[in-house]
Motif scaffolding. Structure first.
Motif, mmCIF file in Angstrom:
data_model
loop_
_atom_site.group_PDB
_atom_site.id
_atom_site.type_symbol
_atom_site.label_atom_id
_atom_site.label_comp_id
_atom_site.label_asym_id
_atom_site.label_seq_id
_atom_site.Cartn_x
_atom_site.Cartn_y
_atom_site.Cartn_z
ATOM 1 N N PRO A 19 1.001 -1.245 0.102
ATOM 2 C CA PRO A 19 -0.253 0.169 -0.004
ATOM 3 C C PRO A 19 0.882 1.378 0.024
ATOM 4 C CG PRO A 19 -0.078 -0.980 2.027
ATOM 5 C CD PRO A 19 0.552 -2.124 1.239
ATOM 6 N N PHE A 20 2.127 1.081 0.333
ATOM 7 C CA PHE A 20 3.031 2.309 0.350
ATOM 8 C C PHE A 20 3.992 2.389 -0.736
ATOM 9 C CE2 PHE A 20 1.533 1.855 4.858
ATOM 10 C CZ PHE A 20 1.036 3.004 4.977
ATOM 11 N N ASN A 21 3.631 1.174 -1.735
ATOM 12 C CA ASN A 21 4.578 1.376 -2.946
ATOM 13 C C ASN A 21 4.001 1.035 -4.075
ATOM 14 O OD1 ASN A 21 6.966 1.393 -4.589
ATOM 15 N ND2 ASN A 21 7.577 -0.888 -3.828
ATOM 16 N N PRO A 22 2.808 1.533 -4.361
ATOM 17 C CA PRO A 22 1.825 0.888 -5.497
ATOM 18 C C PRO A 22 2.600 0.863 -6.905
ATOM 19 C CG PRO A 22 1.323 3.199 -4.927
ATOM 20 C CD PRO A 22 2.419 2.796 -4.013
ATOM 21 N N ALA A 23 3.550 1.775 -7.038
ATOM 22 C CA ALA A 23 4.354 1.612 -8.428
ATOM 23 C C ALA A 23 5.623 0.340 -8.374
ATOM 24 C CB ALA A 23 5.108 2.944 -8.538
ATOM 25 N N GLY A 24 5.738 -0.229 -7.123
ATOM 26 C CA GLY A 24 6.413 -1.478 -7.095
ATOM 27 C C GLY A 24 7.893 -1.273 -7.192
ATOM 28 N N TYR A 25 8.410 -0.039 -6.879
ATOM 29 C CA TYR A 25 9.732 0.171 -6.748
ATOM 30 C C TYR A 25 10.444 -0.747 -5.791
ATOM 31 C CZ TYR A 25 8.666 4.683 -9.036
ATOM 32 O OH TYR A 25 8.102 5.673 -9.948
ATOM 33 N N PRO A 26 11.855 -0.988 -6.060
ATOM 34 C CA PRO A 26 12.326 -2.129 -5.397
ATOM 35 C C PRO A 26 12.914 -1.607 -4.155
ATOM 36 C CG PRO A 26 13.892 -1.727 -7.228
ATOM 37 C CD PRO A 26 12.466 -1.106 -7.236
ATOM 38 N N ASP A 27 13.009 -2.299 -2.917
ATOM 39 C CA ASP A 27 13.407 -2.006 -1.638
ATOM 40 C C ASP A 27 14.928 -2.185 -1.478
ATOM 41 O OD1 ASP A 27 13.532 -4.672 -0.982
ATOM 42 O OD2 ASP A 27 11.783 -4.611 0.375
ATOM 43 N N GLU A 28 15.642 -1.986 -0.452
ATOM 44 C CA GLU A 28 16.814 -2.317 -0.265
ATOM 45 C C GLU A 28 17.384 -3.870 -0.381
ATOM 46 O OE1 GLU A 28 15.042 -2.760 4.130
ATOM 47 O OE2 GLU A 28 14.646 -1.441 2.184
ATOM 48 N N LEU A 29 16.172 -4.824 -0.393
ATOM 49 C CA LEU A 29 16.398 -6.226 -0.829
ATOM 50 C C LEU A 29 16.250 -6.719 -2.205
ATOM 51 C CD1 LEU A 29 14.537 -7.690 2.395
ATOM 52 C CD2 LEU A 29 17.132 -7.292 2.040
ATOM 53 N N GLY A 30 15.783 -5.517 -2.920
ATOM 54 C CA GLY A 30 15.666 -5.629 -4.482
ATOM 55 C C GLY A 30 14.074 -6.146 -4.830
#
Length: 200
Positions: free
Chosen positions: A119-130
């Motif tokens: 819900p806080f990343n609807p665009a699907g950008y990778p986090d620090e784990l990819g």
């Protein structure tokens, strides 16, 4: 995304890893097990003292002798002071659902609650784990995501009845959480600050 570590922070991390590896080997423990106990906390305090100055009452003799607590439970004289409790004000508890979904990652528990993406990343950008939606901790992965978990009664139960907290400070209580008798909030978020000032 978090800021990159400073040089001093990298130095603290390197010292903690080195001292934990040495102490864990001497005690016949894995480094992870050593760091999860009081010895790991002491090693962290010592490393911060060495890099930032003497802020903590810890010495190298502390870290090697303190083992993790046995699985039988916490010591009987344990005193826990939680100085930063938070809660949401919502009669249905729905305000907490997105954060629980984000923290537990993709899976059945989030899907049942209506979340098919972070819900806080609807665009699907990778986090620090990819990954676009990683669980913050495996312990939360399949926790049912229901609104009642985020109501005042659940906070009291979780903190004061089901945990080891002795004293807790509620450092974030939305305005209008507790209203004087006869006073009704003008909105679901509580009365305005100016209204609170006039009545205080």
């Amino acid at each position: 995304m978090p800021f990159a570590q400073t040089r001093a922070q990298r130095e603290v991390e390197a010292r903690v890893v080195a001292s934990a590896g040495e102490a864990a080997g001497r005690l016949g423990l894995s480094r992870r097990r050593f760091l999860s106990g009081a010895g790991g906390m002491a090693a962290s305090f010592i490393a911060m003292n060495e890099v930032f100055g003497p802020f903590f009452d810890a010495s190298p003799s502390n870290s090697s002798s303190l083992l993790p607590q046995p699985k039988g439970g916490p010591p009987p004289d344990l005193f826990v002071f939680d100085d930063q409790l938070h809660m949401v004000r919502d009669s249905q508890g729905a305000a907490g659902l997105p954060l629980r979904a984000a923290s537990q990652g993709a899976g059945a528990a989030s899907t049942v609650a209506g979340f098919k993406t972070n819900p806080f990343n609807p665009a699907g950008y990778p986090d620090e784990l990819g990954n676009p939606w990683s669980a913050w901790t495996d312990a939360l992965r399949q926790t049912p995501n229901v609104g009642t978990d985020f109501m005042l009664t659940s906070l009291v139960k979780d903190v004061y009845l089901d945990s080891n907290v002795t004293i807790g400070v509620l450092s974030n209580a939305p305005l209008g959480l507790f209203l004087p008798p006869g006073l009704r909030s003008r909105s679901r978020h509580g009365p305005s600050p100016s209204r609170c000032r006039r009545r205080s």
